[in-house]
Design an enzyme around this catalytic site. Structure first.
Site, short mmCIF file in Angstrom:
data_model
loop_
_atom_site.label_atom_id
_atom_site.label_comp_id
_atom_site.label_asym_id
_atom_site.label_seq_id
_atom_site.Cartn_x
_atom_site.Cartn_y
_atom_site.Cartn_z
N GLY A 11 0.81 -1.21 0.00
CA GLY A 11 0.00 0.00 0.00
C GLY A 11 0.84 1.25 0.00
O GLY A 11 2.07 1.20 -0.10
N GLU A 12 0.14 2.38 0.11
CA GLU A 12 0.81 3.67 0.18
C GLU A 12 0.78 4.13 1.63
O GLU A 12 -0.28 4.23 2.22
CB GLU A 12 0.07 4.71 -0.68
CG GLU A 12 -0.15 4.30 -2.12
CD GLU A 12 1.13 4.33 -2.94
OE1 GLU A 12 2.17 4.70 -2.38
OE2 GLU A 12 1.07 3.96 -4.12
N THR A 14 2.06 7.10 4.64
CA THR A 14 2.14 8.55 4.70
C THR A 14 3.42 9.05 4.03
O THR A 14 3.45 10.11 3.43
CB THR A 14 2.12 9.01 6.17
OG1 THR A 14 0.98 8.44 6.80
CG2 THR A 14 2.03 10.52 6.29
N TYR A 15 4.48 8.27 4.15
CA TYR A 15 5.79 8.75 3.69
C TYR A 15 6.28 8.08 2.42
O TYR A 15 7.35 8.40 1.93
CB TYR A 15 6.82 8.54 4.80
CG TYR A 15 6.43 9.24 6.07
CD1 TYR A 15 6.59 10.61 6.19
CD2 TYR A 15 5.87 8.55 7.13
CE1 TYR A 15 6.21 11.28 7.34
CE2 TYR A 15 5.49 9.20 8.29
CZ TYR A 15 5.66 10.57 8.39
OH TYR A 15 5.28 11.22 9.52
N GLY A 16 5.57 7.11 1.91
CA GLY A 16 6.05 6.43 0.71
C GLY A 16 5.36 5.10 0.50
O GLY A 16 4.38 4.78 1.17
N THR A 17 5.89 4.32 -0.42
CA THR A 17 5.27 3.05 -0.79
C THR A 17 5.72 1.93 0.15
O THR A 17 6.87 1.89 0.57
CB THR A 17 5.65 2.68 -2.23
OG1 THR A 17 5.48 3.84 -3.05
CG2 THR A 17 4.77 1.58 -2.77
N VAL A 18 4.80 1.04 0.47
CA VAL A 18 5.12 -0.09 1.34
C VAL A 18 5.04 -1.39 0.54
O VAL A 18 4.04 -1.65 -0.13
CB VAL A 18 4.14 -0.17 2.54
CG1 VAL A 18 4.61 -1.21 3.54
CG2 VAL A 18 4.00 1.20 3.21
N LYS A 33 9.36 -0.20 3.88
CA LYS A 33 8.80 1.14 3.66
C LYS A 33 9.84 1.99 2.96
O LYS A 33 10.86 2.33 3.55
CB LYS A 33 8.42 1.80 4.98
CG LYS A 33 7.26 1.13 5.64
CD LYS A 33 6.52 2.06 6.58
CE LYS A 33 5.28 1.32 7.06
NZ LYS A 33 4.39 2.14 7.82
N ASP A 126 0.60 10.83 15.18
CA ASP A 126 -0.29 10.63 14.02
C ASP A 126 -1.02 9.29 14.13
O ASP A 126 -1.11 8.55 13.17
CB ASP A 126 0.53 10.71 12.73
CG ASP A 126 -0.36 10.87 11.48
OD1 ASP A 126 -1.50 11.36 11.62
OD2 ASP A 126 0.09 10.49 10.39
#
Length: 294
Positions: A11-12, A14-18, A33, A126
């Site tokens: 998935g996407e 908060t900080y980049g692609t996983v 990540k 967050d």
């Protein structure tokens, strides 16, 4: 990246692609990540690297473990333990019904993870259902701990998805910059209400103003008497003076009286009056075995 094989995209973040990944030596499944860094940046800020490396020391069963930090030519990949699903996906599978014992178990695990990190002076900043991960054994783990401090909380996810305001406390919405552990306790309260209502968010605001209005319609609008200093916060705006609701049982009907009492101790507008994670863990909602009834 030689140590890990990259598998499918999960998935996407908060900080980049996983991505799902596998350790080539041990065959352990991990989450990779890839942190997106600004193009004009000089690569990874050393302050961010220092922060991230400190997080490798946070070892607790309710924290998603940071296994490795891979840093090369402007790319930063964080290697985390892999979990099966997040709380958001778990909610989606529920069809609007949740077992109250599960609600209580998840909440206690959330508080244990928070208390551990807070005792090491690490804030989350967050917290939301998307970064509470659940594995097959019903264990809940907090993900992305400490990343907000290392990278800042972006206004938009890099995938242009707007970062949610639903779990932000009024002090932060009013522009408070001095974060304390109380920021996470507010978010925990929002998550408790959402758990008890099988995934329906308590304050689903569409923007900052709407978010504040939704909160104050329930808790009452704060003023200098109830919250000294509130009007001096940098983004403070005077809002209509709503009274606090009188019946919390209507707000969260599935939650028993002890659960409602805990919720009221978490959802307090004035940050220094919110209960701590350590104290919340000792609340009768968890200790009283007859707590399943109303």
């Amino acid at each position: 990246m030689q140590k890990y094989d990259k598998m499918e995209k999960i998935g996407e973040g908060t900080y980049g692609t996983v991505f799902k990944g596998r350790n080539r030596d041990t065959m352990e499944i991990v989450a990779l990540k890839r942190v997106r860094l600004d193009e004009d940046d000089e690569g990874v800020p050393s302050s961010a690297l220092r922060e991230i490396c400190l997080l490798k020391e946070l070892k607790h069963k309710n924290i998603v473990r940071l296994i490795d930090v891979l840093h090369s030519d402007k790319k930063l990949t964080l290697v985390f333990e892999h979990c099966d699903q997040d709380l958001k996906k778990y909610f989606d599978s529920l069809n609007g019904e949740i077992d109250m014992a599960v609600c209580r178990s998840f909440m206690l695990q959330l508080l244990r993870g928070l208390a551990f990190c807070h005792s090491h002076n690490v804030l989350h900043r967050d917290l939301k259902p998307q970064n509470l991960l659940i594995n097959k054994n019903g264990e809940l783990k907090l993900a992305d701990f400490g990343l907000a401090r290392a990278f800042g909380i972006p206004v938009k996810c890099y995938s242009a998805e707007v970062v949610t305001l639903w779990y932000r406390p009024p002090d932060v919405l009013f522009g408070a910059k001095l974060y304390t552990t109380s920021i996470d306790m507010w978010s925990a309260g929002c998550i408790l209400a959402e758990l008890a209502d099988a995934g329906r968010p308590l304050f689903p605001g569409s923007d900052v103003l709407d978010q504040l209005m939704k909160i104050f319609r329930v808790l009452g609008t704060p003023n200098e008497d109830s919250w000294p200093g509130v009007s001096h916060l940098s983004d403070y705006v005077a809002l209509p003076s709503f009274p606090a609701i009188t019946s919390w049982s209507q707000l969260v009907p599935r939650l028993n009286s002890k659960g409602r009492d805990l919720l009221q101790k978490l959802l307090i507008c004035r940050p220094n009056q919110r209960i701590s994670a350590e104290a919340a863990m000792q609340h009768p909602y968890f200790t009283d075995s007859s707590s399943s009834g109303h």
